[in-house]
Design a protein around this motif. Structure first.
Motif, PDB file in Angstrom:
ATOM      1  N   ASN A   2      -0.494  10.681  -4.448  1.00 33.86           N
ATOM      2  CA  ASN A   2       0.084  11.863  -3.804  1.00 33.86           C
ATOM      3  C   ASN A   2       0.022  11.747  -2.281  1.00 33.86           C
ATOM      4  N   THR A   3       0.513  10.647  -1.773  1.00 31.08           N
ATOM      5  CA  THR A   3       0.453  10.350  -0.348  1.00 31.08           C
ATOM      6  C   THR A   3       1.403  11.224   0.459  1.00 31.08           C
ATOM      7  N   PHE A  47      -0.620   4.569   2.392  1.00 37.07           N
ATOM      8  CA  PHE A  47      -1.360   5.262   1.338  1.00 37.07           C
ATOM      9  C   PHE A  47      -2.162   6.458   1.857  1.00 37.07           C
ATOM     10  N   SER A  48      -1.850   6.900   3.069  1.00 35.15           N
ATOM     11  CA  SER A  48      -2.550   8.054   3.632  1.00 35.15           C
ATOM     12  C   SER A  48      -2.190   9.329   2.871  1.00 35.15           C
ATOM     13  N   THR A  49      -3.209  10.138   2.585  1.00 38.22           N
ATOM     14  CA  THR A  49      -2.981  11.421   1.915  1.00 38.22           C
ATOM     15  C   THR A  49      -3.134  12.589   2.887  1.00 38.22           C
ATOM     16  N   GLU A  50      -3.508  12.279   4.130  1.00 34.92           N
ATOM     17  CA  GLU A  50      -3.711  13.325   5.132  1.00 34.92           C
ATOM     18  C   GLU A  50      -2.662  13.205   6.230  1.00 34.92           C
ATOM     19  N   GLN A  51      -1.998  14.307   6.529  1.00 34.96           N
ATOM     20  CA  GLN A  51      -0.927  14.302   7.515  1.00 34.96           C
ATOM     21  C   GLN A  51      -1.405  13.829   8.883  1.00 34.96           C
ATOM     22  N   GLU A  52      -2.570  14.289   9.302  1.00 38.84           N
ATOM     23  CA  GLU A  52      -3.088  13.920  10.628  1.00 38.84           C
ATOM     24  C   GLU A  52      -3.346  12.416  10.708  1.00 38.84           C
ATOM     25  N   SER A  61      13.825 -13.298   4.806  1.00 36.26           N
ATOM     26  CA  SER A  61      14.899 -14.032   4.124  1.00 36.26           C
ATOM     27  C   SER A  61      14.490 -15.457   3.753  1.00 36.26           C
ATOM     28  N   LEU A  62      13.328 -15.901   4.226  1.00 40.09           N
ATOM     29  CA  LEU A  62      12.859 -17.252   3.905  1.00 40.09           C
ATOM     30  C   LEU A  62      12.605 -17.377   2.407  1.00 40.09           C
ATOM     31  N   PRO A  63      12.987 -18.500   1.790  1.00 38.45           N
ATOM     32  CA  PRO A  63      12.753 -18.681   0.342  1.00 38.45           C
ATOM     33  C   PRO A  63      11.298 -18.493  -0.067  1.00 38.45           C
ATOM     34  N   CYS A  64      10.364 -18.971   0.750  1.00 37.55           N
ATOM     35  CA  CYS A  64       8.946 -18.862   0.396  1.00 37.55           C
ATOM     36  C   CYS A  64       8.475 -17.415   0.387  1.00 37.55           C
ATOM     37  N   VAL A  65       9.130 -16.551   1.164  1.00 32.47           N
ATOM     38  CA  VAL A  65       8.766 -15.138   1.191  1.00 32.47           C
ATOM     39  C   VAL A  65       9.326 -14.440  -0.048  1.00 32.47           C
ATOM     40  N   LYS A  66      10.521 -14.807  -0.440  1.00 31.16           N
ATOM     41  CA  LYS A  66      11.133 -14.200  -1.619  1.00 31.16           C
ATOM     42  C   LYS A  66      10.390 -14.548  -2.900  1.00 31.16           C
ATOM     43  N   THR A  67       9.825 -15.758  -2.945  1.00 34.17           N
ATOM     44  CA  THR A  67       9.130 -16.195  -4.160  1.00 34.17           C
ATOM     45  C   THR A  67       7.620 -16.110  -4.039  1.00 34.17           C
ATOM     46  N   GLY A  68       7.126 -15.684  -2.880  1.00 29.17           N
ATOM     47  CA  GLY A  68       5.693 -15.627  -2.650  1.00 29.17           C
ATOM     48  C   GLY A  68       5.073 -14.275  -2.930  1.00 29.17           C
ATOM     49  N   ARG A  69       5.720 -13.479  -3.737  1.00 33.24           N
ATOM     50  CA  ARG A  69       5.139 -12.199  -4.151  1.00 33.24           C
ATOM     51  C   ARG A  69       5.508 -11.932  -5.592  1.00 33.24           C
ATOM     52  N   VAL A  70       4.741 -11.098  -6.245  1.00 29.62           N
ATOM     53  CA  VAL A  70       4.964 -10.853  -7.668  1.00 29.62           C
ATOM     54  C   VAL A  70       6.268 -10.082  -7.859  1.00 29.62           C
ATOM     55  N   PRO A  71       6.948 -10.264  -8.991  1.00 29.20           N
ATOM     56  CA  PRO A  71       8.241  -9.607  -9.191  1.00 29.20           C
ATOM     57  C   PRO A  71       8.158  -8.096  -9.263  1.00 29.20           C
ATOM     58  N   ASP A  72       6.990  -7.558  -9.623  1.00 28.53           N
ATOM     59  CA  ASP A  72       6.871  -6.099  -9.723  1.00 28.53           C
ATOM     60  C   ASP A  72       6.139  -5.489  -8.519  1.00 28.53           C
ATOM     61  N   TYR A  73       6.157  -6.194  -7.384  1.00 31.52           N
ATOM     62  CA  TYR A  73       5.475  -5.713  -6.187  1.00 31.52           C
ATOM     63  C   TYR A  73       5.966  -4.320  -5.786  1.00 31.52           C
ATOM     64  N   GLU A  74       7.283  -4.138  -5.668  1.00 33.12           N
ATOM     65  CA  GLU A  74       7.836  -2.855  -5.242  1.00 33.12           C
ATOM     66  C   GLU A  74       7.450  -1.740  -6.209  1.00 33.12           C
ATOM     67  N   PHE A  75       7.562  -2.038  -7.495  1.00 31.49           N
ATOM     68  CA  PHE A  75       7.236  -1.036  -8.518  1.00 31.49           C
ATOM     69  C   PHE A  75       5.773  -0.606  -8.408  1.00 31.49           C
ATOM     70  N   LEU A  76       4.882  -1.582  -8.263  1.00 30.87           N
ATOM     71  CA  LEU A  76       3.453  -1.278  -8.191  1.00 30.87           C
ATOM     72  C   LEU A  76       3.104  -0.513  -6.923  1.00 30.87           C
ATOM     73  N   MET A  77       3.725  -0.881  -5.799  1.00 33.05           N
ATOM     74  CA  MET A  77       3.478  -0.169  -4.549  1.00 33.05           C
ATOM     75  C   MET A  77       3.924   1.286  -4.657  1.00 33.05           C
ATOM     76  N   ILE A  78       5.120   1.497  -5.160  1.00 35.31           N
ATOM     77  CA  ILE A  78       5.656   2.853  -5.270  1.00 35.31           C
ATOM     78  C   ILE A  78       4.853   3.678  -6.272  1.00 35.31           C
ATOM     79  N   ASP A  79       4.421   3.029  -7.349  1.00 34.92           N
ATOM     80  CA  ASP A  79       3.581   3.729  -8.328  1.00 34.92           C
ATOM     81  C   ASP A  79       2.286   4.190  -7.679  1.00 34.92           C
ATOM     82  N   GLY A  80       1.699   3.338  -6.818  1.00 33.12           N
ATOM     83  CA  GLY A  80       0.479   3.711  -6.113  1.00 33.12           C
ATOM     84  C   GLY A  80       0.706   4.834  -5.117  1.00 33.12           C
TER      85      GLY A  80
END
Length: 240
Positions: free
Chosen positions: A215-216, A114-119, A191-210
């Motif tokens: 403007n990172t 989430f860095s907005t500064e190149q340095e 690839s562990l089942p607990c990792v696949k189900t241990g996060r919200v289904p819209d995690y990727e969408f929310l991260m990318i939206d952020g």
């Protein structure tokens, strides 16, 4: 379930420390309820019970509140055998030190994302590459960080690899290309089942939206990738 021992997890959808706890709870098949809050608009009821005003917290029954991801993970591990933490005091202390290491490396990864500064972006990347060497060394001649059996330490590193996998197509370089053991380990862990189900289904969408909305550096370096959008994947834990 006895209401005295009812578990309610209070979390934020993209918080990596909440993801750690969720992963452990899924691995241990713990029954629990979950309440999501927005960290920029914390409700009054949450501020009254969270000592530091941070997530995750675990409400046990109606009065007991546990805070800090490592504390909650150890509690869950203690009440659900077989335990993933060692009994030996020295080994347990070493694992707790690795928990702290995982917290620091994940904090720096999110700062990088989430860095907005190149340095700052370049500086955070260099810091991460330097500290990846420690995990690579821990994995020498071993399947998992502590040996050939999964431990709580392994689950504490889950958010690191979930985030790196999500950003494979947009990072300016493969950050794990010089860490073969670490790369294979990350693929196995995610690839562990607990990792696949241990996060919200819209995690990727929310991260990318952020990443886009702030403007990172990542967004500015590859806007086409982020503007294509990412569809969230299903997760049985959070389906209505």
């Amino acid at each position: 379930m006895d209401k005295r021992f009812k578990h309610t997890l209070v979390a934020h959808k993209i918080c990596p420390y909440c993801m750690k706890v969720l992963t452990v709870m899924r691995h241990k098949n713990v029954k629990f309820e979950i309440k999501f809050i927005e960290t920029h608009n914390k409700p009054e009821w949450f501020l009254r019970i969270s000592p530091l005003g941070s997530v995750p917290i675990l409400i046990i029954g109606e009065e007991i509140v546990l805070s800090e991801s490592a504390v909650i993970m150890e509690y869950i591990d203690e009440i659900t055998p077989p335990k993933l933490m060692p009994d030996d005091p020295l080994e347990k202390a070493i694992d707790r030190a690795k928990f702290e290491f995982s917290n620091e490396i994940i904090r720096n990864l999110y700062s990088f994302i989430f860095s907005t500064e190149q340095e700052k972006f370049v500086r955070q990347k260099e810091w991460l590459m330097k500290h990846f060497k420690w995990i690579e060394e821990w994995l020498k001649d071993k399947k998992y960080i502590n040996g050939n059996e999964l431990s709580l330490v392994d689950l504490s590193f889950v958010p690191l690899f979930v985030a790196l996998n999500m950003l494979k197509s947009t990072l300016p370089c493969d950050m794990l290309k010089d860490f073969k053991r670490l790369k294979m380990y990350g693929e196995m862990i995610t690839s562990l089942p607990c990792v696949k189900t241990g996060r919200v289904p819209d995690y990727e969408f929310l991260m990318i939206d952020g990443i886009k909305s702030q403007n990172t550096v990542l967004y500015r370096s590859n806007p086409c990738y982020f503007n294509n959008g990412v569809k969230p994947q299903g997760c049985c834990l959070f389906r209505n």
